[in-house]
Write a protein that holds these residues in place. Structure first.
Motif, PDB file in Angstrom:
ATOM      1  N   ILE A 203       0.875  -1.172   0.000  1.00 41.39           N
ATOM      2  CA  ILE A 203       0.000   0.000   0.000  1.00 41.39           C
ATOM      3  C   ILE A 203       0.909   1.218   0.000  1.00 41.39           C
ATOM      4  CG2 ILE A 203      -1.773   1.300   1.230  1.00 41.39           C
ATOM      5  CD1 ILE A 203      -2.719  -1.308   2.464  1.00 41.39           C
ATOM      6  N   LYS A 204       0.792   2.027  -1.035  1.00 41.61           N
ATOM      7  CA  LYS A 204       1.625   3.221  -1.159  1.00 41.61           C
ATOM      8  C   LYS A 204       0.743   4.462  -1.061  1.00 41.61           C
ATOM      9  CE  LYS A 204       5.013   0.957  -4.170  1.00 41.61           C
ATOM     10  NZ  LYS A 204       5.762   1.035  -5.444  1.00 41.61           N
ATOM     11  N   VAL A 205       1.191   5.399  -0.247  1.00 37.37           N
ATOM     12  CA  VAL A 205       0.445   6.634  -0.041  1.00 37.37           C
ATOM     13  C   VAL A 205       1.266   7.788  -0.617  1.00 37.37           C
ATOM     14  CG1 VAL A 205      -0.626   8.169   1.646  1.00 37.37           C
ATOM     15  CG2 VAL A 205      -0.627   5.695   2.037  1.00 37.37           C
ATOM     16  N   PHE A 206       0.625   8.583  -1.486  1.00 35.23           N
ATOM     17  CA  PHE A 206       1.280   9.715  -2.135  1.00 35.23           C
ATOM     18  C   PHE A 206       0.553  11.012  -1.772  1.00 35.23           C
ATOM     19  CE2 PHE A 206       2.051   6.014  -4.766  1.00 35.23           C
ATOM     20  CZ  PHE A 206       3.395   6.117  -5.105  1.00 35.23           C
ATOM     21  N   GLU A 207       1.324  12.096  -1.732  1.00 39.07           N
ATOM     22  CA  GLU A 207       0.726  13.410  -1.504  1.00 39.07           C
ATOM     23  C   GLU A 207       0.292  13.988  -2.850  1.00 39.07           C
ATOM     24  OE1 GLU A 207       1.726  17.761   0.501  1.00 39.07           O
ATOM     25  OE2 GLU A 207       3.199  16.146   0.560  1.00 39.07           O
ATOM     26  N   TYR A 208      -0.980  14.335  -2.937  1.00 40.08           N
ATOM     27  CA  TYR A 208      -1.555  14.762  -4.217  1.00 40.08           C
ATOM     28  C   TYR A 208      -0.876  16.015  -4.763  1.00 40.08           C
ATOM     29  CZ  TYR A 208      -4.921  16.650  -7.561  1.00 40.08           C
ATOM     30  OH  TYR A 208      -5.502  17.182  -8.688  1.00 40.08           O
ATOM     31  N   ASN A 209      -0.756  17.049  -3.974  1.00 38.33           N
ATOM     32  CA  ASN A 209      -0.189  18.317  -4.467  1.00 38.33           C
ATOM     33  C   ASN A 209       1.255  18.150  -4.931  1.00 38.33           C
ATOM     34  OD1 ASN A 209      -2.492  19.867  -4.127  1.00 38.33           O
ATOM     35  ND2 ASN A 209      -2.039  20.307  -1.972  1.00 38.33           N
ATOM     36  N   MET A 210       1.967  17.286  -4.259  1.00 37.42           N
ATOM     37  CA  MET A 210       3.364  17.067  -4.652  1.00 37.42           C
ATOM     38  C   MET A 210       3.434  16.420  -6.034  1.00 37.42           C
ATOM     39  SD  MET A 210       6.294  14.849  -2.685  1.00 37.42           S
ATOM     40  CE  MET A 210       6.141  15.862  -1.216  1.00 37.42           C
ATOM     41  N   ILE A 211       2.548  15.510  -6.293  1.00 35.50           N
ATOM     42  CA  ILE A 211       2.542  14.835  -7.591  1.00 35.50           C
ATOM     43  C   ILE A 211       2.134  15.810  -8.689  1.00 35.50           C
ATOM     44  CG2 ILE A 211       1.560  12.946  -8.938  1.00 35.50           C
ATOM     45  CD1 ILE A 211       3.374  12.028  -6.655  1.00 35.50           C
ATOM     46  N   VAL A 212       1.138  16.643  -8.417  1.00 39.31           N
ATOM     47  CA  VAL A 212       0.578  17.529  -9.436  1.00 39.31           C
ATOM     48  C   VAL A 212       1.447  18.751  -9.684  1.00 39.31           C
ATOM     49  CG1 VAL A 212      -1.388  19.023  -9.974  1.00 39.31           C
ATOM     50  CG2 VAL A 212      -1.777  16.757  -9.013  1.00 39.31           C
ATOM     51  N   ASN A 213       1.990  19.322  -8.607  1.00 37.23           N
ATOM     52  CA  ASN A 213       2.646  20.628  -8.735  1.00 37.23           C
ATOM     53  C   ASN A 213       4.156  20.557  -8.860  1.00 37.23           C
ATOM     54  OD1 ASN A 213       0.121  21.861  -8.461  1.00 37.23           O
ATOM     55  ND2 ASN A 213       0.266  21.830  -6.220  1.00 37.23           N
ATOM     56  N   GLU A 214       4.768  19.454  -8.454  1.00 45.15           N
ATOM     57  CA  GLU A 214       6.233  19.381  -8.481  1.00 45.15           C
ATOM     58  C   GLU A 214       6.687  18.407  -9.560  1.00 45.15           C
ATOM     59  OE1 GLU A 214       7.937  18.576  -4.714  1.00 45.15           O
ATOM     60  OE2 GLU A 214       6.692  20.049  -3.645  1.00 45.15           O
ATOM     61  N   HIS A 215       7.607  18.849 -10.380  1.00 45.98           N
ATOM     62  CA  HIS A 215       8.129  17.997 -11.444  1.00 45.98           C
ATOM     63  C   HIS A 215       9.324  17.212 -10.911  1.00 45.98           C
ATOM     64  CE1 HIS A 215       9.292  16.625 -15.409  1.00 45.98           C
ATOM     65  NE2 HIS A 215      10.534  17.044 -15.154  1.00 45.98           N
ATOM     66  N   ARG A 216       9.201  15.904 -10.914  1.00 48.20           N
ATOM     67  CA  ARG A 216      10.273  15.042 -10.426  1.00 48.20           C
ATOM     68  C   ARG A 216      10.434  13.864 -11.371  1.00 48.20           C
ATOM     69  NH1 ARG A 216      10.017  14.774  -3.812  1.00 48.20           N
ATOM     70  NH2 ARG A 216       9.757  17.017  -3.462  1.00 48.20           N
ATOM     71  N   ASP A 217      11.654  13.365 -11.395  1.00 44.49           N
ATOM     72  CA  ASP A 217      11.919  12.193 -12.231  1.00 44.49           C
ATOM     73  C   ASP A 217      11.270  10.936 -11.658  1.00 44.49           C
ATOM     74  OD1 ASP A 217      13.387  13.739 -13.967  1.00 44.49           O
ATOM     75  OD2 ASP A 217      15.279  13.376 -12.917  1.00 44.49           O
ATOM     76  N   ILE A 218      11.275  10.822 -10.353  1.00 41.38           N
ATOM     77  CA  ILE A 218      10.653   9.681  -9.681  1.00 41.38           C
ATOM     78  C   ILE A 218       9.860  10.213  -8.489  1.00 41.38           C
ATOM     79  CG2 ILE A 218      11.024   7.562  -8.370  1.00 41.38           C
ATOM     80  CD1 ILE A 218      13.498   7.043  -9.976  1.00 41.38           C
ATOM     81  N   HIS A 219       8.613   9.715  -8.362  1.00 47.19           N
ATOM     82  CA  HIS A 219       7.771  10.091  -7.237  1.00 47.19           C
ATOM     83  C   HIS A 219       7.826   8.991  -6.186  1.00 47.19           C
ATOM     84  CE1 HIS A 219       5.788  12.491 -10.542  1.00 47.19           C
ATOM     85  NE2 HIS A 219       6.021  13.416  -9.625  1.00 47.19           N
TER      86      HIS A 219
END
Length: 779
Positions: free
Chosen positions: A493-509
């Motif tokens: 079970i993996k939990v991600f922060e929504y705003n971080m995924i949408v607003n921050e550009h990263r090579d790996i989340h």
């Protein structure tokens, strides 16, 4: 009398070839089956044949006229027997189908010369499909050879029996035998054979003498044993016997023709009336359609006019507010001490305020552009929208009509002034209800046209994307829609922060929390009250509740015996939990109690469960037996309602609201059900059936938000429907990229595995079977 008929219905003269005669006979047999021309032999021997004097005399006269024509040409007709003639309804028209010659002494129907020892069985016509087949169909098409042989014997005159040649008198004798057969019927062939044997000695049955004395007397005259005593054909045709019935026969034919014409006119009239009725029904329906279309158009124009007044009023008000702001500031400036350093700032603020006020009213160009864009989408789906519109309209009209009828019945029953006033109020409420439901469709149409595409807001990039066992089985947002979790066959079970995924550009989340399980995970569900609590179900039949902040399990439930497919928290009572399993059971749990608090046994595997949104006492269950069961948890022995309509496994059930359910099945459809319309324990007619996606074997996800229904497809596409329309509103296809070449490929093995709306927003979280997770947004 008609001269003759060939096999194809054309005329044929006396003396045609023998081969054609056999073909004609076979054809006559076939026509007998169709109710057309029949052999006179069959017509005479037909069971239950009613003897009508005018008809029999008419037939006899036609045969006599044919024989007279031959005699006038100096030809003795040795084949003047019933098997050599055909009769065609409705006026008993007689046609000769065989040839004759002066040398036909034996009376053969073949037209060939006969010797003294001619085989009577050699001459009768045969079917071209074989004698065996003819024997099987005896009495239906053409006479049997044995009957024809007896007929040849019956129609042989005494002088021919003494080996004399056929003469004109012999033909007259045969006419006498024919007259006997026309007026005398028998129940069995044995009776007929005895009567025909007695006829050789001019002994007639008593019933013929009593019922038809004139006919019997004329028959004996024609069959006189002395040929010279028999009348000539001219005398036969001029006899009182034939002439006295000619007028009555003509009247009968005229009556029959008149009756036929009347029947034809009645048939035509019936056809025209039926056609008129159908067209009138169509016209009435079209008139009703045009009427309520006009009503809806007027309603829209009225609303549009009201909105126009509101826009103008808002625009005027904004201008007043803007001008008032400037005036107030100028007044303040006159009352207060002037500060030069603030003058530029105040002017800029005033200009911005005026610009904002001008932007509050949309320009006509923007409105026109928006209308054209939506109009093009509308035209593409005009047929489907039209069907949905008329279906909705007819349902509303029927419901309102039923309610009006019931109110009228109440009014007639009361018959009081109070009842009349109540009826007026009820009529007003019905009009409001009708308008509200009409606006519901218009609202649905607006929502259908509000968005034109699904665009990718963000794509989750995680390090194990190339893992072969990375199927995502379930996704979901937490209470505040700040985090979302994913779970699947990777046992995590993996939990991600929504705003971080949408607003921050990263090579790996990277997930903010990652929790490992012992078995593959099938479903997760966040608690609507406790933000950090999330429930899960796995392939070993274990239901667990996790504390995300501590990354550990704090409640574990192990009563299911097989894989658990679905788990759901109650929104009203967050301590209640329900789960459904392949062990054909639904378990009810309370996190404050050890063990389950209830078990529902089902007939088939349970694929989906969900609590009713405004109650902790009702659940819906999707089953592998193609049905949806609704249970009241206060009485779990039997469902209070069963929804029947799917043809394959029901994979998901979701409440649209407290009384409306959406179900998904592997029969390539979603269905919308209204529980409030239930009059019994079974509902077999859904409000709507949604089709367009492909789903025949996999769990592809189902999620609902503000009337929009999202589901996956085995074509690796996400589909969005609206509750008012059966066709998709939007669709988005996940692209598959070859890791080596970097080019897009069509991988038919991949499918969308789960979807989830972010609350009541237009954002949709979706994942596919390869672990590709995307955040889509309706645009």
């Amino acid at each position: 009398m008609e001269p003759s008929r060939g096999a194809a219905g054309g005329g044929r003269r006396w003396g045609d070839a023998e081969a054609e005669a056999e073909g004609d006979a076979a054809e006559e047999g076939r026509r007998a089956e169709d109710g057309g021309e029949v052999s006179m032999r069959e017509w005479l021997d037909r069971a239950g044949r009613a003897v009508e004097a005018a008809e029999c005399v008419h037939v006899f006269r036609q045969v006599a006229e044919a024989v007279a024509v031959a005699h006038a040409q100096g030809v003795a007709v040795g084949s003047a027997r019933p098997s050599c003639f055909v009769v065609s309804p409705p006026f008993a028209r007689v046609a000769f189908i065989e040839s004759a010659s002066g040398s036909d002494a034996s009376g053969s129907c073949s037209g060939s010369d006969a010797s003294e020892d001619a085989d009577p069985d050699a001459s009768p016509p045969r079917r071209r499909d074989g004698a065996g087949r003819g024997e099987e169909r005896a009495g239906k098409s053409f006479p049997l050879k044995s009957v024809l042989a007896m007929e040849l014997n019956w129609y042989t005159s005494p002088e021919e029996a003494d080996d004399s040649a056929a003469t004109f008198a012999s033909d007259v004798y045969r006419l006498g035998v024919l007259l006997f057969e026309l007026f005398c019927t028998f129940e069995t062939m044995e009776d007929k054979m005895r009567a025909m044997a007695n006829l050789r000695h001019r002994v007639l049955p008593p019933q013929l003498l009593l019922k038809w004395p004139k006919e019997a007397s004329f028959c004996q005259l024609l069959m006189h044993p002395v040929p010279e005593t028999r009348p000539k054909m001219s005398e036969v045709l001029q006899s009182e016997f034939l002439n006295q019935s000619r007028n009555s026969l003509e009247e009968r034919e005229a009556a029959l023709r008149l009756r036929e014409e009347i029947e034809e006119q009645e048939l035509l009239l019936d056809f025209l009336q039926q056609l008129q009725k159908r067209k009138q029904d169509i016209a009435d329906s079209l008139q009703d359609t045009v009427a309520f279309l006009s009503s809806d158009i007027n309603e829209v124009l009225h609303q549009q006019s009201a909105l126009g007044h509101c826009v103008n009023f808002s625009y005027d008000l904004d201008k007043e507010v803007c001008s008032g702001t400037v005036e107030d500031q100028s007044d303040c400036g006159s009352r207060k001490r002037f500060r030069p350093e603030l003058q530029g700032v105040d002017m800029e603020e005033n200009n911005r305020s005026v610009e904002e006020c001008s932007r509050t009213v949309p320009s006509s160009e923007l409105i026109q552009e928006s209308v054209l864009s939506k109009s093009s989408r509308l035209m593409k789906n005009l047929k489907k929208l039209e069907t949905a519109y008329f279906l909705t309209r007819s349902k509303l009209a029927k419901q309102v009509g039923n309610q009006i009828s019931s109110h009228q019945v109440v009014k007639r029953a009361t018959g009081s002034a109070i009842g009349t006033e109540g009826s007026s109020i009820d009529d007003f409420s019905l009009e409001r209800q009708y308008g509200r439901r009409q606006n519901s469709f218009l609202e649905g149409l607006c929502k259908y046209l509000s968005f034109s595409k699904l665009k990718v807001r963000a794509e989750l990039k995680h390090c194990d994307l190339l893992n072969s066992s990375n199927l995502v089985c379930s996704v979901g947002f937490d209470r505040d829609r700040e985090f979302f979790a994913t779970a699947g066959v990777n046992k995590k079970i993996k939990v991600f922060e929504y705003n971080m995924i949408v607003n921050e550009h990263r090579d790996i989340h990277y997930p903010v929390v990652e929790m490992s399980n012992r078995s593959k995970l099938s479903c997760i569900c966040w608690n609507s009250y406790m933000k950090s609590h999330i429930a899960s179900s796995d392939f070993e039949g274990i239901v667990q509740v996790w504390d995300v902040t501590r990354s550990q399990v704090f409640v574990e439930m192990r009563e299911h015996e097989r894989r658990v497919w679905s788990v759901d928290f109650s929104i009203v009572d967050p301590t209640k939990l329900v789960s459904g399993s392949d062990d054909r059971s639904v378990k009810l749990w309370d996190m404050n109690q050890a063990g389950s608090i209830g078990t529902i046994r089902t007939r088939a595997n349970v694929c989906s469960v969900q609590f009713q949104p405004d109650s902790a006492r009702s659940i819906a269950v999707g089953s592998a037996d193609h049905k949806i069961y609704c249970y009241d948890l206060r009485n779990i022995r039997a469902p209070y309602c069963t929804l029947v309509g799917h043809t394959k496994t029901v994979s998901y059930v979701k409440y649209l609201d407290a009384s409306t359910i959406v179900s998904a099945s592997t029969d390539n459809s979603l269905k919308l059900w209204d529980l409030s319309k239930s009059r019994g324990r079974i509902i077999d007619s859904p409000l709507q059936t949604f089709t367009g996606h492909t789903n025949t074997k996999n769990f592809v996800g189902l999620s609902i938000s503000d009337g929009y229904i999202a589901t996956g497809s085995e074509t690796n596409e996400v589909f969005v429907y609206h509750k008012e329309f059966p066709m998709p509103v939007l669709a988005y296809k996940f692209s598959v990229t070859d890791p080596i070449s970097g080019q897009e490929i069509d991988d038919q093995s991949q499918f969308i595995s789960c979807v989830c709306w972010r609350g009541q927003s237009s954002t949709l979280l979706s994942a596919n079977s390869s672990g590709n997770i995307k955040i889509l947004e309706m645009d």
